[in-house]
Design a protein around this motif. Structure first.
Motif, PDB file in Angstrom:
ATOM      1  N   ALA A  20      66.633  85.301  74.982  1.00  0.00           N
ATOM      2  CA  ALA A  20      66.789  84.621  73.694  1.00  0.00           C
ATOM      3  C   ALA A  20      67.348  85.580  72.647  1.00  0.00           C
ATOM      4  N   CYS A  21      66.804  86.791  72.611  1.00  0.00           N
ATOM      5  CA  CYS A  21      67.306  87.799  71.667  1.00  0.00           C
ATOM      6  C   CYS A  21      68.759  88.150  71.967  1.00  0.00           C
ATOM      7  N   GLU A  48      64.024  86.096  60.296  1.00  0.00           N
ATOM      8  CA  GLU A  48      64.863  84.905  60.224  1.00  0.00           C
ATOM      9  C   GLU A  48      64.681  84.033  61.464  1.00  0.00           C
ATOM     10  N   TYR A  49      64.581  84.668  62.627  1.00  0.00           N
ATOM     11  CA  TYR A  49      64.348  83.960  63.887  1.00  0.00           C
ATOM     12  C   TYR A  49      63.048  84.456  64.497  1.00  0.00           C
ATOM     13  N   VAL A  50      62.317  83.545  65.116  1.00  0.00           N
ATOM     14  CA  VAL A  50      61.099  83.912  65.844  1.00  0.00           C
ATOM     15  C   VAL A  50      61.144  83.237  67.210  1.00  0.00           C
ATOM     16  N   CYS A  51      60.981  84.035  68.262  1.00  0.00           N
ATOM     17  CA  CYS A  51      61.130  83.525  69.624  1.00  0.00           C
ATOM     18  C   CYS A  51      59.904  83.865  70.473  1.00  0.00           C
ATOM     19  N   ASP A  52      59.402  82.884  71.175  1.00  0.00           N
ATOM     20  CA  ASP A  52      58.353  83.062  72.183  1.00  0.00           C
ATOM     21  C   ASP A  52      57.003  83.477  71.605  1.00  0.00           C
ATOM     22  N   VAL A  53      56.806  83.251  70.332  1.00  0.00           N
ATOM     23  CA  VAL A  53      55.538  83.567  69.683  1.00  0.00           C
ATOM     24  C   VAL A  53      55.454  82.734  68.406  1.00  0.00           C
ATOM     25  N   GLY A  54      54.251  82.525  67.918  1.00  0.00           N
ATOM     26  CA  GLY A  54      54.089  81.830  66.647  1.00  0.00           C
ATOM     27  C   GLY A  54      53.651  80.389  66.751  1.00  0.00           C
ATOM     28  N   GLY A  55      53.791  79.779  67.931  1.00  0.00           N
ATOM     29  CA  GLY A  55      53.297  78.426  68.140  1.00  0.00           C
ATOM     30  C   GLY A  55      54.095  77.326  67.466  1.00  0.00           C
ATOM     31  N   ILE A  56      55.391  77.571  67.190  1.00  0.00           N
ATOM     32  CA  ILE A  56      56.205  76.559  66.522  1.00  0.00           C
ATOM     33  C   ILE A  56      57.556  76.432  67.229  1.00  0.00           C
ATOM     34  N   TYR A  57      57.944  75.189  67.515  1.00  0.00           N
ATOM     35  CA  TYR A  57      59.310  74.926  67.951  1.00  0.00           C
ATOM     36  C   TYR A  57      59.950  74.036  66.912  1.00  0.00           C
ATOM     37  N   ASP A  58      60.780  74.639  66.080  1.00  0.00           N
ATOM     38  CA  ASP A  58      61.450  73.920  65.005  1.00  0.00           C
ATOM     39  C   ASP A  58      62.790  74.600  64.740  1.00  0.00           C
ATOM     40  N   PRO A  59      63.857  74.126  65.407  1.00  0.00           N
ATOM     41  CA  PRO A  59      65.169  74.758  65.229  1.00  0.00           C
ATOM     42  C   PRO A  59      65.621  74.831  63.779  1.00  0.00           C
ATOM     43  N   SER A  60      65.213  73.859  62.949  1.00  0.00           N
ATOM     44  CA  SER A  60      65.647  73.863  61.553  1.00  0.00           C
ATOM     45  C   SER A  60      65.099  75.059  60.786  1.00  0.00           C
ATOM     46  N   ASP A  65      59.251  78.687  69.938  1.00  0.00           N
ATOM     47  CA  ASP A  65      58.140  78.980  70.846  1.00  0.00           C
ATOM     48  C   ASP A  65      57.857  77.744  71.698  1.00  0.00           C
ATOM     49  N   HIS A  66      57.342  77.958  72.900  1.00  0.00           N
ATOM     50  CA  HIS A  66      57.083  76.839  73.812  1.00  0.00           C
ATOM     51  C   HIS A  66      55.657  76.852  74.350  1.00  0.00           C
ATOM     52  N   HIS A  67      54.804  77.681  73.789  1.00  0.00           N
ATOM     53  CA  HIS A  67      53.453  77.833  74.335  1.00  0.00           C
ATOM     54  C   HIS A  67      52.427  76.868  73.741  1.00  0.00           C
ATOM     55  N   SER A  77      61.854  79.992  75.509  1.00  0.00           N
ATOM     56  CA  SER A  77      62.560  80.390  74.294  1.00  0.00           C
ATOM     57  C   SER A  77      64.055  80.598  74.567  1.00  0.00           C
ATOM     58  N   ALA A  78      64.403  81.004  75.792  1.00  0.00           N
ATOM     59  CA  ALA A  78      65.815  81.189  76.132  1.00  0.00           C
ATOM     60  C   ALA A  78      66.567  79.859  76.073  1.00  0.00           C
ATOM     61  N   GLY A  79      66.021  78.825  76.716  1.00  0.00           N
ATOM     62  CA  GLY A  79      66.663  77.516  76.698  1.00  0.00           C
ATOM     63  C   GLY A  79      66.699  76.912  75.314  1.00  0.00           C
ATOM     64  N   MET A  80      65.655  77.165  74.532  1.00  0.00           N
ATOM     65  CA  MET A  80      65.625  76.653  73.164  1.00  0.00           C
ATOM     66  C   MET A  80      66.732  77.260  72.318  1.00  0.00           C
ATOM     67  N   VAL A  81      66.925  78.564  72.458  1.00  0.00           N
ATOM     68  CA  VAL A  81      67.967  79.241  71.687  1.00  0.00           C
ATOM     69  C   VAL A  81      69.348  78.810  72.152  1.00  0.00           C
ATOM     70  N   LEU A  82      69.532  78.640  73.456  1.00  0.00           N
ATOM     71  CA  LEU A  82      70.834  78.183  73.956  1.00  0.00           C
ATOM     72  C   LEU A  82      71.173  76.807  73.391  1.00  0.00           C
TER      73      LEU A  82
END
Length: 293
Positions: A20-21, A48-60, A65-67, A77-82
């Motif tokens: 993702a990074c 600005e970006y947070v990936c794989d931590v934080g408990g939130i999936y919100d592209p806006s 995060d997916h946990h 997080s990789a698929g989310m960022v793609l």
């Protein structure tokens, strides 16, 4: 807010957040020098970006995060960022599909436990996990993460460059196919197989490809389809299998013979004319033996 920064969890790392990074940096949305490894929510809030931590999936809000329990999808997080890169028009659908099918979908599946280990096979995510040091020291872990990040970014860059090069050769492959012959001929070495099958190669009559190869010329059998790329529609003569130089010259009666693979899918010849002589012999023989005319 720290512009172009990425927040990820500290400790042991995995292929999904490393990838993702790498995606965010490769497409110039983030800075590799501004990756923050922490679980401190106050520090993550500044990224600005947070990936794989934080408990939130919100592209806006650029959170991937997916946990958390309320996320029911199959992305990491990789698929989310793609997917975010596609939505932001940082890449088009063709590039998205290529990256997803060639790498990212596998990272997602591995991270979410949908891939069963296979004896003797090491997948991409397992390669990245081997960057994780056995020493549980924060500094050592951070150094190892950046080593893995550099590797993944380089890997993504290389496969994208190859994909783009294949696309630039697509028209040349299409032109060769319009002749509707038993072979494809190219005056230069190029990737052809992907474009050939995308352009309807499964129904094309071509049995072989002739093109330059490191100062020589190769005659290569064409597979029946992309899924069976290790097979060929018509193998090279059995009596040529595994022969080199003088032995192949005697067996083929072609003075420019160099090599024929024992698998009978590829052969190498000194000149273009030699390769065409080999092709002519094979097609005549096949026409007589198998009625392939």
């Amino acid at each position: 807010m720290i512009k172009k920064s990425i927040g990820i969890h500290d400790g042991a790392f995995h292929a999904d957040e490393v990838t993702a990074c790498a995606l965010l940096v490769l497409f110039d949305l983030a800075d590799g020098a501004k990756i923050v490894r922490t679980r401190n929510l106050q520090k993550l809030a500044l990224c600005e970006y947070v990936c794989d931590v934080g408990g939130i999936y919100d592209p806006s809000s650029k959170r991937f995060d997916h946990h958390q329990i309320d996320y029911k999808g199959e992305l990491s997080s990789a698929g989310m960022v793609l997917l975010y890169l596609l939505d932001q028009k940082k890449l088009d659908r063709a590039v998205y599909d290529f990256l997803n099918s060639s790498l990212i979908a596998g990272v997602d599946a591995h991270d979410n436990g949908r891939i069963t280990p296979e004896f003797g096979v090491c997948n991409f995510s397992q390669v990245i996990s081997n960057f994780v040091p056995v020493v549980y020291d924060a500094h050592v872990q951070d150094l190892a993460f950046h080593e893995a990040f550099t590797f993944v970014k380089g890997h993504l860059k290389r496969i994208l460059e190859r994909f783009c090069y294949i696309q630039t050769c697509r028209e040349k492959v299409a032109q060769a196919m319009t002749l509707n012959q038993k072979y494809l001929f190219f005056e230069e070495a190029m990737p052809w197989m992907e474009s050939f099958f995308e352009l309807g190669g499964e129904k094309h009559p071509a049995l072989f490809v002739i093109m330059p190869s490191l100062g020589h010329w190769k005659l290569r059998g064409i597979p029946p389809c992309m899924e069976k790329r290790m097979q060929v529609r018509l193998p090279l003569p059995e009596e040529w299998a595994g022969l080199l130089e003088e032995d192949l010259k005697k067996a083929s009666a072609i003075s420019g013979a160099i090599f024929c693979h024992k698998g009978r899918f590829i052969s190498v010849w000194e000149t273009k004319e030699d390769a065409f002589k080999a092709l002519e012999y094979i097609l005549k023989r096949s026409c007589y033996e198998h009625n392939i005319c």
